[in-house]
Scaffold this motif. Structure first.
Motif, PDB file in Angstrom:
ATOM      1  N   MET A   1      63.119  43.909 114.210  1.00  0.00           N
ATOM      2  CA  MET A   1      63.930  42.685 114.205  1.00  0.00           C
ATOM      3  C   MET A   1      63.666  41.754 115.380  1.00  0.00           C
ATOM      4  SD  MET A   1      67.330  44.148 112.320  1.00  0.00           S
ATOM      5  CE  MET A   1      68.179  42.598 112.123  1.00  0.00           C
TER       6      MET A   1
ATOM      7  N   ARG B   1      63.701  38.026 112.207  1.00  0.00           N
ATOM      8  CA  ARG B   1      64.606  38.474 111.151  1.00  0.00           C
ATOM      9  C   ARG B   1      65.100  37.252 110.393  1.00  0.00           C
ATOM     10  NH1 ARG B   1      67.927  35.682 112.776  1.00  0.00           N
ATOM     11  NH2 ARG B   1      69.270  36.392 111.116  1.00  0.00           N
TER      12      ARG B   1
ATOM     13  N   PRO C   1      63.899  34.142 105.138  1.00  0.00           N
ATOM     14  CA  PRO C   1      62.706  33.277 105.080  1.00  0.00           C
ATOM     15  C   PRO C   1      61.694  33.594 106.185  1.00  0.00           C
ATOM     16  CG  PRO C   1      64.696  31.990 104.741  1.00  0.00           C
ATOM     17  CD  PRO C   1      65.143  33.333 105.202  1.00  0.00           C
TER      18      PRO C   1
ATOM     19  N   ILE D   1      61.222  36.458 107.719  1.00  0.00           N
ATOM     20  CA  ILE D   1      60.562  37.734 107.423  1.00  0.00           C
ATOM     21  C   ILE D   1      59.383  37.472 106.465  1.00  0.00           C
ATOM     22  CG2 ILE D   1      60.847  39.947 106.222  1.00  0.00           C
ATOM     23  CD1 ILE D   1      63.752  40.012 107.207  1.00  0.00           C
TER      24      ILE D   1
ATOM     25  N   ASN E   1      73.387  35.074 110.855  1.00  0.00           N
ATOM     26  CA  ASN E   1      72.629  33.909 111.309  1.00  0.00           C
ATOM     27  C   ASN E   1      71.724  33.446 110.179  1.00  0.00           C
ATOM     28  OD1 ASN E   1      69.661  33.079 112.536  1.00  0.00           O
ATOM     29  ND2 ASN E   1      71.379  32.032 113.491  1.00  0.00           N
ATOM     30  N   ALA E   2      72.026  32.279 109.670  1.00  0.00           N
ATOM     31  CA  ALA E   2      71.170  31.638 108.666  1.00  0.00           C
ATOM     32  C   ALA E   2      70.792  30.271 109.203  1.00  0.00           C
ATOM     33  CB  ALA E   2      71.876  31.552 107.318  1.00  0.00           C
TER      34      ALA E   2
ATOM     35  N   GLN F   1      74.474  39.152 114.976  1.00  0.00           N
ATOM     36  CA  GLN F   1      73.585  37.975 114.839  1.00  0.00           C
ATOM     37  C   GLN F   1      74.362  36.671 114.955  1.00  0.00           C
ATOM     38  OE1 GLN F   1      73.532  40.655 112.823  1.00  0.00           O
ATOM     39  NE2 GLN F   1      71.531  40.982 111.879  1.00  0.00           N
TER      40      GLN F   1
ATOM     41  N   GLY G   1      73.978  32.245 104.069  1.00  0.00           N
ATOM     42  CA  GLY G   1      72.621  32.329 103.534  1.00  0.00           C
ATOM     43  C   GLY G   1      72.541  33.429 102.493  1.00  0.00           C
TER      44      GLY G   1
END
Ligand code: MRU
Length: 366
Positions: free
Chosen positions: A50, A53, A56, A58, A167-168, A205, A244
């Motif tokens: 990570m 991470r 998208p 990844i 987290n997005a 996150q 997300g």
């Protein structure tokens, strides 16, 4: 996005043209560090541990990882092995296999001498597309936020309150983010926004990354414990939830960070609109029922039993430490994602516009 006056993306091809730079997200929010990926093994480790991470990102890291493998050995066997290895690093986000499939489909029909350049071009294209997709999501989401603000009884001078989970943001993509893109667009267009940031245990996150991003951009935000969202909704302090997704089925079931489902239930119960920012790369058209069909990543017990933070010693020296939270003899269980069924979702914010959460509507995206 701008960090300390410099425009950053989360991943880039370095000047040498053969290695890849990434932001090391395991060090945030305490230190802003980058690291270099020189082999597909480095890319696989970056995803697994990570350092990078978010669905998208990844995917884009997987694409560059395959490029790194092809630079070393462009034979079919090497490509197939590297693809499998990269794919095995994290199971839930569909973007990883989507991006690996794209690169391998592009290069395998070509003679070996052309594969290296083709892989580099395809990885760069996937990264570039991710940026424009996220920016479009931001634009369509902005319209939703403007409508909420105009309809609000508080008037447009009061900020609208958005709750987000995990987290997005741009750190989860190449730039802009998915769920946070509308918030960035809103802030930049002068619309007043305030964000409730779920800390998102166990890896935090939200507290570590979303709060970092919003602080860098100067956006008003407040970190809350994961269980506070329902209370805030009951108090009328949340105008919309935007999250997300790591994988979305054709029926519109959404798999996202553990705890997303409970936010969706609370939103439904309090008539708070619940939006999912969905890039096409996260749609898995082969699946219908998210609960039975999506593989959920089960992560280490240690992420639950321990928590990471920064220790500031008396001499002001700072150290990142892990502390244990409960008896060593107690076990922990750590599913990293859950599924929110389409019936709990108000709409998808996609790169082609706002879509209803059903198969017919999603067909436009597929
Ligand atoms: O385990 P992570 O940190 O990779 O999980 C990330 C999320 O759950 C994000 O919300 C999701 O990838 C959507 S990101 C644009």
């Amino acid at each position: 996005m701008i960090i300390n006056g410099k425009d950053w993306r989360t991943i880039w091809l370095r000047e040498d043209g053969v290695s890849v730079g990434v932001i090391d997200q395991t060090k945030l929010p305490y230190e802003f560090k980058t690291c270099v990926l020189r082999s597909s093994e480095d890319a696989a480790k970056a995803i697994k541990y990570m350092i990078v991470r978010g669905a998208p990102l990844i995917g884009v890291t997987g694409a560059y990882g395959l490029m790194l493998a092809i630079q070393k050995d462009s034979s079919d066997t090497s490509i197939i092995y590297a693809k499998k290895h990269l794919e095995s690093t994290r199971p839930t986000a569909i973007n990883l296999s989507w991006a690996l499939e794209r690169v391998s489909k592009k290069v395998l029909p070509l003679p070996q001498t052309q594969r290296r350049d083709a892989a580099r071009e395809e990885a760069a294209l996937i990264a570039q597309e991710d940026i424009s997709v996220c920016e479009s999501i931001g634009g369509y989401g902005l319209q939703i936020l403007k409508d909420i603000s105009e309809r609000s009884s508080k008037g447009t001078q009061e900020p609208i309150n958005i709750l987000t989970h995990c987290n997005a943001g741009w750190l989860a993509t190449v730039d802009w983010g998915t769920a946070l893109a509308p918030i960035y667009k809103a802030h930049r267009s002068g619309l007043k926004v305030h964000v409730w940031v779920d800390e998102t245990r166990p890896r935090n996150q939200g507290a570590a990354l979303t709060a970092f991003e919003l602080a860098c951009e100067g956006i008003s935000h407040t970190v809350i414990v994961d269980n506070a969202g329902g209370y805030l909704m009951q108090m009328g302090k949340v105008d919309a939830v935007i999250v997300g997704t790591d994988r979305t089925t054709r029926a519109g079931d959404v798999c996202n960070k553990i705890g997303t489902y409970l936010k969706a239930l609370a939103a439904k119960d309090n008539s708070v609109p619940f939006y999912v920012a969905l890039p096409k790369s996260t749609l898995d058209w082969t699946l219908i029922d998210g609960i039975t069909d999506i593989p959920i990543e089960i992560r280490s017990e240690k992420e639950v039993s321990n928590i990471r933070g920064q220790l500031i010693q008396e001499d002001k020296k700072k150290e990142i430490v892990d502390v244990s939270l409960f008896p060593l003899s107690s076990r922990a269980f750590n599913p990293a994602f859950d599924v929110t069924q389409s019936r709990l979702i108000t709409a998808f914010i996609t790169e082609i516009g706002i879509l209803e959460p059903n198969e017919n509507s999603l067909r436009r995206l597929s």
